[in-house]
Design an enzyme around this catalytic site. Sequence first.
Site, short mmCIF file in Angstrom:
data_model
loop_
_atom_site.label_atom_id
_atom_site.label_comp_id
_atom_site.label_asym_id
_atom_site.label_seq_id
_atom_site.Cartn_x
_atom_site.Cartn_y
_atom_site.Cartn_z
N SER A 297 -1.59 -23.86 40.94
CA SER A 297 -2.18 -23.55 39.73
C SER A 297 -1.83 -22.71 39.05
O SER A 297 -0.40 -22.61 38.35
CB SER A 297 -3.49 -23.59 39.84
OG SER A 297 -4.32 -24.09 38.76
N ASP B 125 -5.60 -35.05 39.65
CA ASP B 125 -5.68 -33.50 39.13
C ASP B 125 -6.51 -33.64 37.81
O ASP B 125 -5.78 -33.91 36.68
CB ASP B 125 -4.66 -32.80 39.09
CG ASP B 125 -4.65 -31.10 39.11
OD1 ASP B 125 -5.63 -30.68 38.17
OD2 ASP B 125 -3.78 -30.53 39.29
N HIS C 138 -6.39 -31.34 42.17
CA HIS C 138 -6.05 -29.90 41.75
C HIS C 138 -5.89 -29.29 43.08
O HIS C 138 -5.14 -28.42 43.20
CB HIS C 138 -7.22 -29.51 40.64
CG HIS C 138 -6.31 -28.09 40.33
ND1 HIS C 138 -5.06 -27.98 39.68
CD2 HIS C 138 -6.81 -26.80 40.54
CE1 HIS C 138 -4.92 -26.65 39.25
NE2 HIS C 138 -5.96 -25.94 39.80
O1 9J3 Z 1 -5.36 -21.67 38.59
C1 9J3 Z 1 -5.94 -22.64 38.46
O2 9J3 Z 1 -6.66 -23.28 39.14
C2 9J3 Z 1 -6.04 -22.82 36.90
C3 9J3 Z 1 -6.80 -23.63 36.65
C4 9J3 Z 1 -7.92 -23.28 35.33
O3 9J3 Z 1 -8.80 -23.19 35.88
O4 9J3 Z 1 -7.48 -22.97 34.27
C5 9J3 Z 1 -8.41 -23.04 33.41
C6 9J3 Z 1 -8.00 -21.86 32.32
#
Ligand code: 9J3
Length: 278
Positions: free
Chosen positions: A149, A195, A225
């Site tokens: 992510s 995702d 995700h």
């Molecule tokens: O690192 C992640 O899971 C990013 C996903 C997220 O919550 O982005 C929103 C700003």
Amino acid sequence: MAAALCAGVVAAAPAQAQVPANPYAKGPNPTESSVTATTGPFAVSTYNISSLVAGFGGGTLYYPTATNQGTYGAIALSPGYTAGWSSISWLGPRLASFGFVVIGIETDSRYDYPPSRGSQLLAALDWAVEDSPAASRIDPARLAVGGHSMGGGGSLEAASDRPSLRAVLPLAPWNSDKTWSEVDVPTLIIGGESDTIAPVGTHSTPFYNSLGGEKALLELNNASHFFPQSPNSLVAKMMISWAKRWVDNDTRYSQFLCPGPSSGILGEIEDYQETCPF
Ligand code: 9J3
Ligand code: ZN
């Protein structure tokens, strides 16, 4: 005996010492079952990295115990937003047991965004090369990054900042910057079809399309995700093969990347794109 007495005897050519084509290739010839196994051929040592190190938040170091296998490449991995290394820590021993030093980082803050995570991944590689218990095992020219992510988005930032990296491994990557044409470090993106936090259509796909070098994009059928948070033999096989191919120059692993896994109804694969042959 005197050479003259041997006239007419045709000596067999001396057995040529086998010169390895690639000094970085290690381990047995891979098979589908070896690359999907839950552990690779090398025993792994583990070391807790203090949170007091400079430039990142500490974490866990995994390194092959053997010192008779030549140098190892090193891979720094970051978890995602609000998460700790433990969320994806299955990747540490998994990748290390195939012959890599792995630095699983904690971020300075769990709320750090991708540019900060990218800097922290590079600081972790620098620490591993210069100050870690595995320093003498690592080839400082063969380094890679990855993460989940915002950690995956951070790995793209790291590659943008340090073009000498050998591979990038973003998993369900998230980044507000969609364009990575300056990155020509070989990059394998793995995304999840379902995702809704970093949708493939607005993250992995534009990242993949913009990248300037060798690349592949694996989209996992019906995956959320959070697919990187559970051990997955297809994810591991592809990451190991990408790292072997680009960090170790080990083309024995190209067979798992080119043409790569094929999609099928009810299969694990939604889509696979690549820039083969490599
Ligand atoms: O690192 C992640 O899971 C990013 C996903 C997220 O919550 O982005 C929103 C700003
Ligand atoms: Zn699907």
